[in-house]
Motif scaffolding. Structure first.
Motif, PDB file in Angstrom:
ATOM      1  N   THR A 255      34.541  15.673 -47.311  1.00  0.00           N
ATOM      2  CA  THR A 255      33.264  15.625 -46.604  1.00  0.00           C
ATOM      3  C   THR A 255      32.287  16.612 -47.235  1.00  0.00           C
ATOM      4  OG1 THR A 255      33.843  17.298 -44.943  1.00  0.00           O
ATOM      5  CG2 THR A 255      34.426  15.008 -44.459  1.00  0.00           C
ATOM      6  N   VAL A 256      30.998  16.281 -47.111  1.00  0.00           N
ATOM      7  CA  VAL A 256      29.938  17.100 -47.708  1.00  0.00           C
ATOM      8  C   VAL A 256      28.822  17.242 -46.682  1.00  0.00           C
ATOM      9  CG1 VAL A 256      28.368  17.374 -49.667  1.00  0.00           C
ATOM     10  CG2 VAL A 256      30.495  16.078 -49.956  1.00  0.00           C
ATOM     11  N   ASN A 257      28.558  18.467 -46.261  1.00  0.00           N
ATOM     12  CA  ASN A 257      27.533  18.693 -45.242  1.00  0.00           C
ATOM     13  C   ASN A 257      26.644  19.872 -45.606  1.00  0.00           C
ATOM     14  OD1 ASN A 257      28.164  16.763 -42.917  1.00  0.00           O
ATOM     15  ND2 ASN A 257      30.177  17.685 -43.286  1.00  0.00           N
TER      16      ASN A 257
ATOM     17  N   LEU B 121      26.415  12.399 -52.589  1.00  0.00           N
ATOM     18  CA  LEU B 121      27.781  12.810 -52.916  1.00  0.00           C
ATOM     19  C   LEU B 121      28.746  12.447 -51.790  1.00  0.00           C
ATOM     20  CD1 LEU B 121      29.669  14.297 -54.882  1.00  0.00           C
ATOM     21  CD2 LEU B 121      29.077  16.424 -53.679  1.00  0.00           C
ATOM     22  N   SER B 122      28.298  12.603 -50.542  1.00  0.00           N
ATOM     23  CA  SER B 122      29.183  12.301 -49.408  1.00  0.00           C
ATOM     24  C   SER B 122      29.637  10.850 -49.431  1.00  0.00           C
ATOM     25  CB  SER B 122      28.469  12.612 -48.088  1.00  0.00           C
ATOM     26  OG  SER B 122      27.453  11.665 -47.800  1.00  0.00           O
ATOM     27  N   ARG B 123      28.787   9.958 -49.908  1.00  0.00           N
ATOM     28  CA  ARG B 123      29.135   8.545 -49.951  1.00  0.00           C
ATOM     29  C   ARG B 123      30.141   8.255 -51.073  1.00  0.00           C
ATOM     30  NH1 ARG B 123      26.106   5.270 -46.923  1.00  0.00           N
ATOM     31  NH2 ARG B 123      26.496   3.484 -48.286  1.00  0.00           N
ATOM     32  N   GLU B 124      30.062   9.019 -52.129  1.00  0.00           N
ATOM     33  CA  GLU B 124      30.974   8.785 -53.258  1.00  0.00           C
ATOM     34  C   GLU B 124      32.364   9.359 -53.025  1.00  0.00           C
ATOM     35  OE1 GLU B 124      29.827   8.964 -57.255  1.00  0.00           O
ATOM     36  OE2 GLU B 124      27.678   8.818 -56.857  1.00  0.00           O
ATOM     37  N   VAL B 125      32.434  10.520 -52.362  1.00  0.00           N
ATOM     38  CA  VAL B 125      33.736  11.183 -52.226  1.00  0.00           C
ATOM     39  C   VAL B 125      34.362  10.976 -50.851  1.00  0.00           C
ATOM     40  CG1 VAL B 125      33.107  12.901 -53.961  1.00  0.00           C
ATOM     41  CG2 VAL B 125      32.728  13.415 -51.535  1.00  0.00           C
ATOM     42  N   GLY B 126      33.635  10.348 -49.922  1.00  0.00           N
ATOM     43  CA  GLY B 126      34.201  10.082 -48.600  1.00  0.00           C
ATOM     44  C   GLY B 126      35.517   9.323 -48.643  1.00  0.00           C
TER      45      GLY B 126
ATOM     46  N   THR C   1      29.976  13.783 -42.037  1.00  0.00           N
ATOM     47  CA  THR C   1      29.672  13.983 -43.453  1.00  0.00           C
ATOM     48  C   THR C   1      28.284  13.448 -43.769  1.00  0.00           C
ATOM     49  OG1 THR C   1      30.579  13.791 -45.699  1.00  0.00           O
ATOM     50  CG2 THR C   1      30.653  11.808 -44.318  1.00  0.00           C
ATOM     51  N   GLY C   2      27.668  14.010 -44.798  1.00  0.00           N
ATOM     52  CA  GLY C   2      26.336  13.598 -45.206  1.00  0.00           C
ATOM     53  C   GLY C   2      25.231  14.086 -44.287  1.00  0.00           C
TER      54      GLY C   2
ATOM     55  N   ARG D 254      39.608  15.741 -54.614  1.00  0.00           N
ATOM     56  CA  ARG D 254      39.726  14.283 -54.607  1.00  0.00           C
ATOM     57  C   ARG D 254      41.150  13.846 -54.960  1.00  0.00           C
ATOM     58  NH1 ARG D 254      34.681  11.690 -57.749  1.00  0.00           N
ATOM     59  NH2 ARG D 254      35.199   9.914 -56.407  1.00  0.00           N
ATOM     60  N   GLU D 255      41.748  14.545 -55.881  1.00  0.00           N
ATOM     61  CA  GLU D 255      43.115  14.195 -56.280  1.00  0.00           C
ATOM     62  C   GLU D 255      44.092  14.387 -55.131  1.00  0.00           C
ATOM     63  OE1 GLU D 255      46.489  15.652 -59.537  1.00  0.00           O
ATOM     64  OE2 GLU D 255      44.389  16.267 -59.769  1.00  0.00           O
TER      65      GLU D 255
END
Length: 249
Positions: free
Chosen positions: A177-179, A167-172, A234-235, A131-132
């Motif tokens: 991306t989270v799949n 999680l995908s919605r928070e870190v998008g 993502t998601g 994220r950073e």
């Protein structure tokens, strides 16, 4: 197609055999720098030797049990020591344990830890750096959404899907991306151990494409989802099963 993955860095858990090993191989062939993680160090070293023999970069080998918090800290430290900041985390480790109607609470807790809690906690360790830096990929190997019986394993996979979607919605917004990938019948060490040749012949009759999948069938999709080209995906939960599942969506 150039997936623009050369010199990206990835951690692959459960990489000593089966699907995890196939994923690691596919990523390495695209130029990704790897840290491979599993409990069986000898098998990880065999994988590292095989990749080196192909002329690919030798992965860092990390013998660890990701269900153990101390080992998770070791994975993070050793991966960053070998690779620097990690771009891609592939959660491929898991396990099957007795956890049906008559199972004890302890057996259920073990099944949930092996197939959900361990992956959630490990991801939490790697996310801050992604994220950073504004870029990251988390891909988890989960399972089908058609449980044939009561099972802690299936419940854990459902938890993975719900967790990954949230999680995908928070870190998008941070470029991460989270799949999830739901394998069908893949010809892996586990399948060879749990089913006879006759069993597998019966299974094939249920698969529209007419064959078991190979670990690399999962690996190729993981590789694409790990690439910059898949940044708008993502998601999701994507089945790789030769058409086995009967649901439409």
């Amino acid at each position: 197609m150039d997936l623009h993955l050369k010199d990206r860095s990835a951690v692959v858990t459960g990489a000593s055999a089966g699907i995890g090993r196939g994923i690691a191989t596919c990523l390495a062939r695209e130029g990704v720098r790897l840290a491979v993680v599993a409990r069986r160090e000898a098998l990880l070293n065999e994988l590292a030797d095989e990749l080196s023999a192909e002329g690919l970069a030798r992965p860092a080998v990390i013998a660890a049990d990701i269900a153990d918090d101390a080992d998770q800290e070791t994975v993070l430290a050793k991966a960053e020591e070998a690779l620097g900041p990690v771009d891609i985390l592939v959660n491929s480790a898991g396990g099957r344990r007795r956890s049906g109607l008559t199972a004890t609470d302890e057996e259920w807790a073990i099944a949930m830890t092996l197939n959900f809690e361990s992956q959630r906690r490990l991801t939490k360790r790697f996310l801050p750096s992604m994220r950073e830096r504004g870029w990251g990929r988390v891909v988890s190997v989960t399972g089908k959404s058609e449980p044939p019986r009561v099972s802690g394993e299936f419940c854990a996979k459902a938890a993975m899907h719900a967790w990954a979607k949230g999680l995908s919605r928070e870190v998008g917004p941070d470029g991460v991306t989270v799949n999830s990938i739901a394998p069908g019948r893949i010809l892996s060490e586990q399948m060879l151990r749990n089913y006879t040749e006759a069993d597998r012949a019966e299974h094939v009759k249920e698969i529209p494409v007419g064959s078991y999948g190979e670990p690399e069938d999962i690996g190729r999709l993981v590789t694409f989802l790990s690439s910059p080209l898949a940044g708008y995906i993502t998601g999701t939960v994507i089945p790789v099963d030769g058409g086995l599942r009967r649901y439409q969506f």
